[in-house]
Structures are given as structure tokens and as C-alpha cells.
Design a protein around this motif. Structure first.
Motif, PDB file in Angstrom:
ATOM      1  N   ARG A  87       0.827  -1.206   0.000  1.00 18.58           N
ATOM      2  CA  ARG A  87       0.000   0.000   0.000  1.00 18.58           C
ATOM      3  C   ARG A  87       0.861   1.255   0.000  1.00 18.58           C
ATOM      4  O   ARG A  87       0.526   2.251  -0.622  1.00 18.58           O
ATOM      5  N   PHE A  88       2.002   1.187   0.712  1.00 17.83           N
ATOM      6  CA  PHE A  88       2.896   2.348   0.763  1.00 17.83           C
ATOM      7  C   PHE A  88       3.485   2.638  -0.619  1.00 17.83           C
ATOM      8  O   PHE A  88       3.604   3.786  -1.037  1.00 17.83           O
ATOM      9  N   ARG A  89       3.836   1.584  -1.345  1.00 16.50           N
ATOM     10  CA  ARG A  89       4.454   1.776  -2.657  1.00 16.50           C
ATOM     11  C   ARG A  89       3.460   2.176  -3.725  1.00 16.50           C
ATOM     12  O   ARG A  89       3.830   2.829  -4.698  1.00 16.50           O
ATOM     13  N   THR A  90       2.205   1.782  -3.593  1.00 17.57           N
ATOM     14  CA  THR A  90       1.232   1.998  -4.664  1.00 17.57           C
ATOM     15  C   THR A  90       0.214   3.085  -4.361  1.00 17.57           C
ATOM     16  O   THR A  90      -0.659   3.336  -5.191  1.00 17.57           O
ATOM     17  N   ALA A  91       0.313   3.728  -3.189  1.00 18.52           N
ATOM     18  CA  ALA A  91      -0.671   4.753  -2.832  1.00 18.52           C
ATOM     19  C   ALA A  91      -0.610   5.912  -3.824  1.00 18.52           C
ATOM     20  O   ALA A  91       0.459   6.376  -4.201  1.00 18.52           O
ATOM     21  N   GLY A  94      -3.610  10.566  -0.357  1.00 19.40           N
ATOM     22  CA  GLY A  94      -3.681  10.388   1.083  1.00 19.40           C
ATOM     23  C   GLY A  94      -2.343  10.537   1.770  1.00 19.40           C
ATOM     24  O   GLY A  94      -1.319  10.874   1.153  1.00 19.40           O
ATOM     25  N   PRO A  95      -2.307  10.263   3.065  1.00 16.12           N
ATOM     26  CA  PRO A  95      -1.081  10.457   3.846  1.00 16.12           C
ATOM     27  C   PRO A  95       0.065   9.560   3.424  1.00 16.12           C
ATOM     28  O   PRO A  95       1.228   9.947   3.530  1.00 16.12           O
ATOM     29  N   LEU A  96      -0.229   8.340   2.955  1.00 18.86           N
ATOM     30  CA  LEU A  96       0.858   7.457   2.531  1.00 18.86           C
ATOM     31  C   LEU A  96       1.612   8.037   1.341  1.00 18.86           C
ATOM     32  O   LEU A  96       2.840   7.947   1.278  1.00 18.86           O
ATOM     33  N   LEU A  97       0.887   8.654   0.416  1.00 23.22           N
ATOM     34  CA  LEU A  97       1.550   9.302  -0.718  1.00 23.22           C
ATOM     35  C   LEU A  97       2.428  10.450  -0.249  1.00 23.22           C
ATOM     36  O   LEU A  97       3.569  10.599  -0.705  1.00 23.22           O
ATOM     37  N   PHE A  98       1.917  11.261   0.671  1.00 23.47           N
ATOM     38  CA  PHE A  98       2.691  12.403   1.174  1.00 23.47           C
ATOM     39  C   PHE A  98       3.960  11.927   1.877  1.00 23.47           C
ATOM     40  O   PHE A  98       5.060  12.457   1.641  1.00 23.47           O
ATOM     41  N   LEU A 103       9.740  11.163   1.924  1.00 22.58           N
ATOM     42  CA  LEU A 103      10.864  10.263   2.194  1.00 22.58           C
ATOM     43  C   LEU A 103      11.776  10.144   0.990  1.00 22.58           C
ATOM     44  O   LEU A 103      13.006  10.204   1.123  1.00 22.58           O
ATOM     45  N   TYR A 104      11.195   9.998  -0.197  1.00 24.86           N
ATOM     46  CA  TYR A 104      12.010   9.896  -1.404  1.00 24.86           C
ATOM     47  C   TYR A 104      12.818  11.171  -1.631  1.00 24.86           C
ATOM     48  O   TYR A 104      13.989  11.112  -2.039  1.00 24.86           O
ATOM     49  N   SER A 105      12.210  12.316  -1.384  1.00 23.26           N
ATOM     50  CA  SER A 105      12.935  13.580  -1.559  1.00 23.26           C
ATOM     51  C   SER A 105      14.098  13.688  -0.577  1.00 23.26           C
ATOM     52  O   SER A 105      15.208  14.098  -0.951  1.00 23.26           O
ATOM     53  N   ALA A 106      13.841  13.308   0.680  1.00 21.69           N
ATOM     54  CA  ALA A 106      14.904  13.364   1.686  1.00 21.69           C
ATOM     55  C   ALA A 106      16.036  12.411   1.332  1.00 21.69           C
ATOM     56  O   ALA A 106      17.220  12.759   1.457  1.00 21.69           O
ATOM     57  N   LEU A 107      15.684  11.220   0.869  1.00 20.16           N
ATOM     58  CA  LEU A 107      16.723  10.265   0.477  1.00 20.16           C
ATOM     59  C   LEU A 107      17.522  10.781  -0.710  1.00 20.16           C
ATOM     60  O   LEU A 107      18.744  10.570  -0.781  1.00 20.16           O
TER      61      LEU A 107
END
Length: 284
Positions: A87-91, A94-98, A103-107
Motif C-alpha cells: 500500500r505504501f508503494r502503490t498509494a 492520502g497520507p501514505l503518498l505524502f 521520504l524519497y525527496s529526503a533520500l
């Protein structure tokens, strides 16, 4: 009398009574065979039915059920069966997308920072220009990529730093001038590090008045010149847009090698404004 039809003891015909109460054997056998045929499937018939595409299609399980309506109980049940990672990868909302995009930007920022650190050897590998003391080669708001002094320097550099007097002889140029532009931070300084050009090196106790360019002095002799004689070994520095040496203006003493945080290598215009604005917000 052999022809007396009423003799009860006469020989009986083995076929007698076939038209009477006793059933015919062949008829019973055929009935039994017919029942067996009805109860036992014919292999050839079953094979034909299996080969019939219409029969196979009618018995085939449905390939998939239609997706349930979003927000319905069935949809929530199906999502509950998925793992959190899926669900985290495919959202898509909602909050999971945010959280995922943050997280991807920080990484990504961390990865770029680690790469720059591997190249430069110093942290942070970028500094923002806060004043116009190095104009026109460096403007306020520029972002400067910095490396460890010993990296990417010629053999004649002193501790990784090429001074103006040596650079003039060797033809070394950096940011429109001869000599390295260094970032240094004296231990008694309050504020950001200084980014200026290294002009020449002095030894402890040296009278460097005669070696200096008179245009960059504000004294007539060593006795009236700040930091002369030199209190310790170090570099005499100056901002390209400044009228005096840093040491003559008493901004700092001769720059010790331990004060040098890096050497300027690359200028990126305007990007330093982001850091300056953030620093101003936090300071406020």
C-alpha cells in the motif's frame, strides 16, 4: 398313448412358457445393460464434452471479479489483505503518498550530499556567499562548491593552497585571479566563515610589511601595521573587492592551516539565497 395331451408326466419342452409368466432372459439382460449404460459415463462422450469449447467455457471459473466500489466495505477488506509495504508503494493519494514522496525527496538530498562529500572530502561541501567582498567573481547568494585543500591542487601548492605570488609565477588561476580562494574560520570569530583569496605565506615573527602590496596596507611601517611582525605562521588573505588585507584590517591574524575549512572550486549562481533565507528565518 404317447399323443395324449393330458398326460401330466410327459416330457416338457425346455422353451415352454416363454409367452407366459416367466420373463424372457434376453429382455432382462438388455434392461440391465441399458441401466448400466445410463449409470456409467461413456469415455468417448466425456471426451467430446471436454473438447467442446462451449462446455469448457461454461464450466471454467471466472477469471476475475470486478473491482469493488472505492470506499465500500469490500474495497476496505481487499486493502486490508494487502501488506503495508504494498500500500505504501502503490498509494496514489492520502497520507501514505505524502509520506512516501517526502521520504524519497529526503533520500535524494542525502544521496546527493553523500556524493558531494565523497568528492570534496569536507562537510558541508557547499557554502553560501553572504557578502560582496569577493565581487565580481563571487556574488552574494552564490553557492560555492568546496573541496579539501589537498584535492585537485598542483604539486607546488603549500598545504594544498596556491598563494597569489606563487600562482603568478606558475600561471595558476582561480575565480579570475592568481591564487586559491579559501574558506577559513578563526577560532575567535563570531559569525560565518570567511571566503577570501590567499596572497602570500608568512613565518612567525616575520616583518611582512615589505612583501605586501602597499595599495592594500593602511600603515607606513610594520610597527603601525596590525599583525606585524607575524604572530604565527599563516597566510595573508584579502577579499578581491576589499581595499585592505584581512590582517591589516585586523579581521583575522595570519590564517593557520588548521583554520582552513576548504578551497573554493565551483560557483553556482543564486542557489545560495535559499540557504541564506533559511538561516535568516531560523535566526529570527
Amino acid at each position: 398313448m404317447t399323443d395324449d395331451p393330458g398326460d401330466p408326466t410327459g416330457d416338457a419342452d425346455p422353451t415352454a412358457g416363454t409367452d407366459g409368466a416367466a420373463p424372457d432372459r434376453s429382455d432382462a439382460a438388455r434392461d440391465a445393460d441399458g441401466a448400466a449404460s445410463a449409470d456409467t459415463p461413456d469415455p468417448s462422450a466425456s471426451g467430446d464434452a471436454a473438447d467442446d469449447p462451449r462446455t469448457a467455457h461454461s464450466r471454467r471459473e471466472p477469471e476475475g471479479r470486478p473491482d469493488p466500489e472505492p470506499g465500500s466495505r469490500a474495497a476496505r477488506g481487499r486493502r486490508g489483505d494487502e501488506s503495508f509495504l504494498t500500500r505504501f508503494r502503490t498509494a496514489r493519494s492520502g497520507p501514505l503518498l505524502f509520506v512516501r514522496e517526502t521520504l524519497y525527496s529526503a533520500l535524494g538530498v542525502i544521496a546527493v550530499g553523500l556524493l558531494l562529500f565523497a568528492i570534496s572530502g569536507v562537510w558541508p561541501p557547499m557554502v553560501a556567499v553572504e557578502s560582496g567582498s569577493m565581487e565580481p567573481e563571487m556574488q552574494r547568494g552564490d553557492l560555492i562548491f568546496v573541496t579539501e585543500p589537498e584535492r585537485f591542487t598542483p604539486d607546488y601548492a603549500r598545504g594544498g593552497i596556491v598563494t597569489v605570488d606563487v600562482g603568478s609565477e606558475e600561471g595558476y588561476r582561480s575565480f579570475g585571479g592568481t591564487g586559491s580562494v579559501i574558506i577559513y574560520d578563526p577560532p575567535d570569530r563570531v559569525g560565518s566563515p570567511i571566503i577570501h583569496r590567499a596572497h602570500f605565506h608568512v613565518e612567525a615573527g616575520e616583518n611582512w610589511y615589505d612583501r605586501a602590496n602597499p595599495a592594500y596596507l593602511n600603515a607606513d611601517d610594520c610597527e603601525s601595521l596590525s599583525n606585524c611582525p607575524a604572530p604565527h605562521d599563516g597566510f595573508i588573505t584579502k577579499g578581491d573587492a576589499n581595499s585592505r588585507y584581512d590582517q591589516a584590517s585586523n579581521i583575522a591574524g595570519p590564517v593557520r592551516p588548521g583554520w582552513v575549512r576548504g578551497t573554493a572550486r565551483l560557483r553556482i549562481p543564486y542557489l545560495g539565497y535559499v540557504r541564506l533565507e533559511l538561516a535568516g528565518l531560523f535566526a529570527a
